[in-house]
Scaffold this active site. Structure first.
Site, PDB file in Angstrom:
ATOM      1  N   SER A 193       0.831  -1.197   0.000  1.00  0.00           N
ATOM      2  CA  SER A 193       0.000   0.000   0.000  1.00  0.00           C
ATOM      3  C   SER A 193       0.871   1.254   0.000  1.00  0.00           C
ATOM      4  CB  SER A 193      -0.888  -0.050   1.240  1.00  0.00           C
ATOM      5  OG  SER A 193      -1.710   1.066   1.230  1.00  0.00           O
ATOM      6  N   GLY A 194       0.598   2.141  -0.887  1.00  0.00           N
ATOM      7  CA  GLY A 194       1.347   3.394  -0.945  1.00  0.00           C
ATOM      8  C   GLY A 194       2.581   3.314  -1.813  1.00  0.00           C
ATOM      9  N   SER A 235      -5.284   5.766  -0.503  1.00  0.00           N
ATOM     10  CA  SER A 235      -5.114   4.325  -0.619  1.00  0.00           C
ATOM     11  C   SER A 235      -6.366   3.694  -1.211  1.00  0.00           C
ATOM     12  CB  SER A 235      -4.846   3.764   0.772  1.00  0.00           C
ATOM     13  OG  SER A 235      -4.708   2.380   0.692  1.00  0.00           O
ATOM     14  N   SER A 236      -6.146   2.805  -2.166  1.00  0.00           N
ATOM     15  CA  SER A 236      -7.302   2.130  -2.762  1.00  0.00           C
ATOM     16  C   SER A 236      -7.771   1.084  -1.768  1.00  0.00           C
ATOM     17  CB  SER A 236      -6.913   1.441  -4.055  1.00  0.00           C
ATOM     18  OG  SER A 236      -6.053   2.256  -4.788  1.00  0.00           O
ATOM     19  N   GLY A 257      -2.260  -3.672  -2.151  1.00  0.00           N
ATOM     20  CA  GLY A 257      -0.966  -4.331  -1.933  1.00  0.00           C
ATOM     21  C   GLY A 257      -0.947  -5.108  -0.629  1.00  0.00           C
TER      22      GLY A 257
HETATM   23  N1  ADP Z   1       5.167   8.084 -10.143  1.00  0.00           N
HETATM   24  C1  ADP Z   1       4.847   8.865  -9.121  1.00  0.00           C
HETATM   25  N2  ADP Z   1       5.183  10.165  -9.171  1.00  0.00           N
HETATM   26  C2  ADP Z   1       4.847  10.992  -8.172  1.00  0.00           C
HETATM   27  N3  ADP Z   1       4.180  10.606  -7.075  1.00  0.00           N
HETATM   28  C3  ADP Z   1       3.812   9.312  -6.948  1.00  0.00           C
HETATM   29  C4  ADP Z   1       4.112   8.386  -7.990  1.00  0.00           C
HETATM   30  N4  ADP Z   1       3.619   7.204  -7.619  1.00  0.00           N
HETATM   31  C5  ADP Z   1       3.023   7.375  -6.404  1.00  0.00           C
HETATM   32  N5  ADP Z   1       3.141   8.637  -6.003  1.00  0.00           N
HETATM   33  C6  ADP Z   1       2.639   9.225  -4.743  1.00  0.00           C
HETATM   34  O1  ADP Z   1       2.395   8.181  -3.843  1.00  0.00           O
HETATM   35  C7  ADP Z   1       1.034   8.190  -3.417  1.00  0.00           C
HETATM   36  C8  ADP Z   1       0.524   6.775  -3.294  1.00  0.00           C
HETATM   37  O2  ADP Z   1       0.449   6.169  -4.563  1.00  0.00           O
HETATM   38  P1  ADP Z   1      -0.681   5.118  -4.887  1.00  0.00           P
HETATM   39  O3  ADP Z   1      -0.533   4.818  -6.301  1.00  0.00           O
HETATM   40  O4  ADP Z   1      -1.991   5.570  -4.411  1.00  0.00           O
HETATM   41  O5  ADP Z   1      -0.237   3.884  -4.043  1.00  0.00           O
HETATM   42  P2  ADP Z   1      -0.934   2.455  -4.005  1.00  0.00           P
HETATM   43  O6  ADP Z   1      -1.985   2.446  -4.989  1.00  0.00           O
HETATM   44  O7  ADP Z   1       0.188   1.535  -4.327  1.00  0.00           O
HETATM   45  O8  ADP Z   1      -1.410   2.306  -2.657  1.00  0.00           O
HETATM   46  C9  ADP Z   1       0.287   8.932  -4.454  1.00  0.00           C
HETATM   47  O9  ADP Z   1      -0.814   9.579  -3.892  1.00  0.00           O
HETATM   48  C10 ADP Z   1       1.320   9.935  -4.957  1.00  0.00           C
HETATM   49  O10 ADP Z   1       1.329  11.052  -4.111  1.00  0.00           O
HETATM   50 MG    MG Z   2      -3.870   2.151  -4.809  1.00  0.00          MG
END
Ligand code: ADP
Ligand code: MG
Length: 1079
Positions: free
Chosen positions: A107-108, A160-161, A387
């Protein structure tokens, strides 16, 4: 590997972990860190992309970047998620292979972001057009809607999804998107009623409260204050950097684009509001007679408002919170609920309401985005699933989530290994087995149908009798005790008996990603996912379309006594479907890693990353990839890249690429065990060999660069030289031309001068000659003429002399006469008869002719003159002629009369009224009327009288009165006497014996004497009966005055007597008239 492997060029660390040398966990982390520190967040393991979350926006997702990676080979540019997306899209479009993009990580770690990047890249590079753009827009805009309802802030991730999402994007044969299908997996619905500390409920609640207009809120019976709602945790109501209000507008807009109707949006918002209201309903115990507490709704206001919102009858819902009806076969038993049960029922309703709403949203979005055309299409699946999660307190949700991740890891291992294996077989390389951890055992522990944890949980839930979480744990303890990945304090496996990190109400699973401790509390309930039938029936009865749809089981027509499938069972089934689905597609992996736990940029927590690297099995991934051979490359690009290392292959190799590579390797003396030849690729066992090749290449490139530089410089200088030479030739040519031209002009000028002199001289010489010649010719001609003349004269002299004189004479006379006539004709005098002039006679022998011609000419012109006369004029001239006959050369007065016209009636007697009387007295036509003087006989003085002459008589009348003084018939006139002088005196002499003669003759004077007498004479002459009147002209004549005869004598008077003649009576006999001498 295909194309130019410039992945090898200019890399920070190594772009592909497969090339890491030496390969160890430390060097792996070192490489990741190095790249991360340089903002290189993407690194490859073969075709797998490792993505480090930068926690800040990097400038690497611009449209220019999209263009850069578009249609480029995977290894051509530095690692990027776009390269993977492009590879997947192109093999989908060009090779007709369905693709799936599997994004994993905890996650994150950036999975959701990665999935969005992939989707946006594909949207940017695929076809364009109005319809296509609409589809793209709808696909992209489904994200904000689902995120609002399915994402929440957690301690790990602000966005977070809280649900798993798998989206199939469908393309037509051209690669244009047609639509999509979204599948959602297990929303973490417990979050609706309770959130761990530091976390939030789903975004939509906060967005609605801060973003909706006052009006909307009023309609939804909501208050903007978050603290008023039990379900919304207070301590983290707002997230830094997140504008809920703005996001609300984005979501509303996205819903509109995706195709939600306005009333649908309203219904959705009403449901969200209802959930909030539901959370505020509280219960109080009410003692019953049987000693049990029965719950009652404490403050009915929220209940009432919620019922109003959803159109539910309040009493029905209220009852559903206090009683529970259990139906068994045909029996219905109603039991009361205590307060705890009432809260349980309330929360269950809220969770169900929300999670069903979420599922409905997904279905609704699918309805909008699904492909219209029924044609066969290609599919790209993007999996963004929650995740791996390890919290302090892990429950059923984490168990399920981690189960899913285990399955994904399983499929990853299977597919990567399988692919590797297939490639080796395809290429005809011997396959050497490698050791890696296969998590199939863990999957088995969790999902085995006989003794898997999920199966046992289901068994517990369905078992009659008292079922608690503890009984479930007991069961696990007995059945799974022997499993090497299962740990529990009370299991038969005695080694955990003393493990104090393992509480009694927990069990622990050694996941591939680490050990996770699960508390059994709530497992049974959550798996059962029980919603009292009374509640679902109450919901079904609602007068609200959407609610009715969400609770179909509440329909009285559908009473189903069978238990609904458990949550675990459902999830396992859907994960199973997903896995089968993924296996049919070509996988592309994105493995997300988060660099730190603080959501901070620039921090690289090595232990954390190390942990992730381990559980993601990245090291194994590299090892599998390098199993036997670390590096492989197709023969053509390999030869292209290294051909400069061998003289035989440089610069061009004529034969097949494979032979070229073989020659190359032999020439470089690479040990034979270091590489193998596949069918289309060379496999290099050790990265060291590759680096050796690279190093040689680098050196060689330097030499080549020097060579190229040398040749280029030479070429450039030569070109410059040639250019200058060419220019010099041109300049010289032009200069020479100029100089020659100048010289030529000078010579030409000089030549012209000389020529002109010479020509002048020649011309003059010629002229002289010609002149001389001409003179000679003239002289000769003259001499000849003279000579000729002389000869002729000499010969003709005898003929010439005989009659020449006569002829010459005649000729001359004729000539003279001719000339005379012509001259005369030219010099004729005028046609006037009085013109006396006549040309002089040229020769005396013409005298007679000349005079005769003069006479003839005069006669002829007089005739001409006469012929133009009128009768009157003729009469006048006859009169004048008569006058001339009478007086010419006889009386000096005559010449003066010639110019006078004989007018006759000077007094205009018949017109003048003065003379009317006189006119009437004279009955005949008046031929002459004038005033004259009558000379007094006594003294010679003159008295004016009017003198009238008619055809028959002469009348004298008084000038003033017009009284007739005397009238003398013409027959009585004897003669008229006048002097020779220039005077006007005349005497009318009467016939003796006539009646008129009594008074005597008349002596009169008039200036018009000539006219008067001429007229008198003509009258008398006209009369044939008598002799004409005689006119006597003499300076002395006698006049009969009565009885006396008086002599009138004219003398020449002296000038002193004046100009006019004067008359004087000298004596009885003499009347003297003195006439002034005419000058
Ligand atoms: N490629 C990226 N560039 C900039 N910020 C990112 C990138 N990937 C993730 N982030 C930051 O990390 C945070 C969490 O990403 P997210 O995709 O929601 O994580 P997950 O879905 O894996 O839980 C996002 O809100 C964003 O702020
Ligand atoms: Mg997510």
């Amino acid at each position: 590997m295909e194309g130019k492997a410039s992945l090898l060029d200019n890399m920070i660390g190594v772009g592909d972990m497969v090339l890491l040398e030496p390969l160890s966990e430390d060097s792996f982390l070192e490489n990741l860190k190095k790249r991360f520190d340089h903002n290189e967040i993407y690194t490859y393991i073969g075709s797998v992309v490792i993505s480090m979350n930068p926690y800040r926006s990097l400038p690497i997702y611009t449209p220019e970047k999209v263009e850069e990676y578009r249609n480029r080979n995977f290894y051509e540019l530095s690692p990027h998620i776009y390269a993977l997306a492009d590879e997947a899209y192109r093999s989908l479009r060009d090779q007709d292979k369905d693709q799936c993009i599997l994004i994993t990580g905890e996650s994150g770690a950036g999975k959701t972001e990665a999935s969005k990047l992939v989707m946006s890249y594909v949207a940017a590079v695929c076809g364009k057009g109005q319809e296509v753009n609409k589809v793209k827009e709808q696909l992209l805009q489904s994200n904000p809607v689902l995120e609002a309802f399915g994402n929440a802030k957690t301690v790990r991730n602000d966005n977070s999804s809280r649900f798993g999402k798998y989206m199939d994007i469908e393309f037509d044969f051209k690669g244009d998107p047609l639509g999509g299908v979204i599948s959602n997996y297990l929303l973490e619905k417990s979050r609706v009623v309770k959130q761990p500390r530091g976390e939030r409920n789903f975004h939509v609640f906060y967005q609605l409260l801060s973003g909706a207009s006052d009006e909307t809120l009023k309609k939804l019976k909501l208050d903007r204050d978050v603290s008023k709602y039990n379900y919304l945790c207070l301590d983290s109501a707002s997230v830094s950097g997140v504008d809920d209000a703005a996001n609300f507008r984005t979501v509303r807009n996205a819903m509109q684009i995706v195709g939600f109707m306005e009333d649908e949006v309203q219904s959705v918002l009403q449901l969200v509001a209802a959930v909030l209201k539901l959370g505020n309903i509280e219960f109080k115990p009410e003692s019953r007679s049987n000693g049990l507490d029965e719950s009652r709704v404490k403050d009915k206001n929220d209940l009432k408002e919620m019922c109003e919102l959803l159109g539910i009858e309040q009493s029905v819902l209220e009852r559903a919170f206090s009683y529970r009806t259990v139906e068994a076969k045909s029996e219905k038993v109603s039991t009361t609920l205590n307060v705890a049960q009432a809260y349980y029922a309330r929360d269950a309703l809220a969770k169900n309401l929300y999670s069903r709403l979420f599922s409905w949203l997904v279905t609704r979005i699918n309805g909008s985005i699904k492909a219209q055309a029924k044609t066969r299409h290609k599919v790209m699946g993007v999996l963004d699933i929650y995740g791996f999660e390890i919290f302090e307190d892990n429950s059923f949700e984490q168990f399920i989530i981690n189960y899913c991740n285990e399955k994904l890891q399983q499929i990853f291992i299977e597919l990567t290994l399988r692919e590797e294996q297939e490639e080796y077989i395809r290429e005809g390389i011997e396959w050497t087995n490698i050791e890696y951890f296969n998590n199939a055992v863990i999957c088995d522990l969790m999902e085995n149908n006989q003794n898997g944890i999920l199966a046992m949980l289901d068994e517990e839930c369905l078992r009659p009798g008292t079922v608690t979480d503890e009984t479930f744990l007991d069961k696990l303890n007995t059945i799974c005790a022997e499993h090497q990945h299962f740990e529990s304090r009370l299991s038969k496996n005695s080694k955990f008996l003393t493990d104090h990190s393992l509480p009694h109400n927990c069990f622990r699973i050694q996941h591939y990603a680490g050990k996770v401790l699960y508390r059994v509390e709530g497992f049974v309930d959550k798996n059962n996912d029980l919603l009292y039938r009374d509640l679902s029936q109450a919901m079904y009865k609602a007068n609200h379309n959407l609610i009715k749809q969400l609770f179909p089981e509440g329909s009285p027509a559908k009473i189903n006594l069978k238990r609904p499938p458990t949550a675990g069972f459902q999830f396992k089934a859907s994960v199973g479907t997903l896995m089968r689905n993924l296996q049919t597609k070509n996988p592309n992996y994105i493995r997300c890693i988060k660099p730190n736990d603080k959501k901070a940029s620039h921090i690289f927590t090595e232990s954390l990353v190390c942990h992730q690297v381990r559980y993601l099995g990245l090291m194994e991934n590299v090892r599998v990839r390098r199993a036997g051979y670390a590096f492989r490359q197709a023969y053509e690009p390999c030869l292209e890249r290294y051909k400069m290392l061998c003289k035989k292959t440089w610069p061009h190799w004529k034969g097949p690429a494979r032979q070229g590579v073989e020659v190359l390797m032999a020439d470089l003396k690479v040990p034979a065990e270091e590489y193998s030849y596949g069918r289309s690729k060379i496999f290099i066992r050790n990265p060291r060999t590759l680096f050796f090749l690279e190093e040689r290449r680098r050196q060689c490139l330097q030499d080549l660069a020097a060579l190229i530089q040398k040749i280029y410089r030479g070429w450039k200088c030569r070109r410059q030289f040639l250019l200058m030479k060419k220019s010099q030739v041109v300049v010289a040519a032009w200069y020479r031309r100029y100089a020659q031209e100048k010289k030529y002009k000078k010579i030409k000028r000089a030549t012209t001068v000389m020529q002109s002199y010479a020509r002048g001289w020649q011309a003059r010489k010629l002229l002289r000659q010609l002149k001389h010649q001409k003179r000679c010719e003239e002289a000769a001609t003259t001499i000849a003429a003279y000579w000729h003349g002389t000869q002729v004269r000499r010969e003709y002299r005898k003929f010439f002399r005989a009659n020449a004189g006569k002829k010459i004479y005649n000729f001359t006379v004729q000539r003279i006469i001719q000339k005379y006539f012509l001259n005369l004709r030219k010099n004729l005098p005028s046609m006037s008869p009085i013109d006396k002039s006549w040309p002089t006679r040229p020769y005396s022998f013409l005298d007679g002719v000349h005079t005769e011609l003069r006479r003839i000419f005069h006669l002829w012109r007089c005739k001409k003159y006469r012929s133009q006369f009128t009768e009157e004029k003729k009469a006048v001239y006859e009169e004048k002629l008569e006058a001339s006959k009478l007086f010419k050369d006889r009386k000096a007065l005559y010449p003066s009369s010639v110019s006078q016209s004989f007018k006759g009636d000077y007094l205009e007697i018949n017109k003048n009224p003065k003379y009317q009387k006189l006119h009437s007295a004279v009955d005949e036509k008046v031929l002459l009327a004038d005033t004259i003087s009558k000379i007094n006989r006594a003294n010679g003085k003159g008295t004016p009288r009017i003198f009238l002459l008619t055809k028959k008589s002469v009348v004298l009348a008084d000038q003033k009165t017009g009284q007739v003084k005397a009238s003398v018939p013409l027959l009585d006139l004897a003669s008229v006497s006048v002097s020779k002088q220039s005077d006007g005196f005349f005497a009318l002499k009467l016939k003796e014996g006539s009646a008129s003669a009594v008074k005597g003759d008349f002596l009169l004077s008039s200036e018009r004497l000539i006219e008067i007498i001429t007229k008198l004479y003509r009258l008398s002459a006209a009369n044939a009966e008598r002799v004409p009147l005689s006119v006597d002209i003499s300076d002395e004549f006698l006049v009969q005055f009565k009885t006396d005869k008086v002599c009138v004598k004219f003398i020449q008077g002296s000038p002193r007597n004046g100009n006019s003649a004067s008359c004087k009576r000298k004596n009885n006999r003499l009347l003297e008239v003195s006439v002034p001498s005419t000058p």
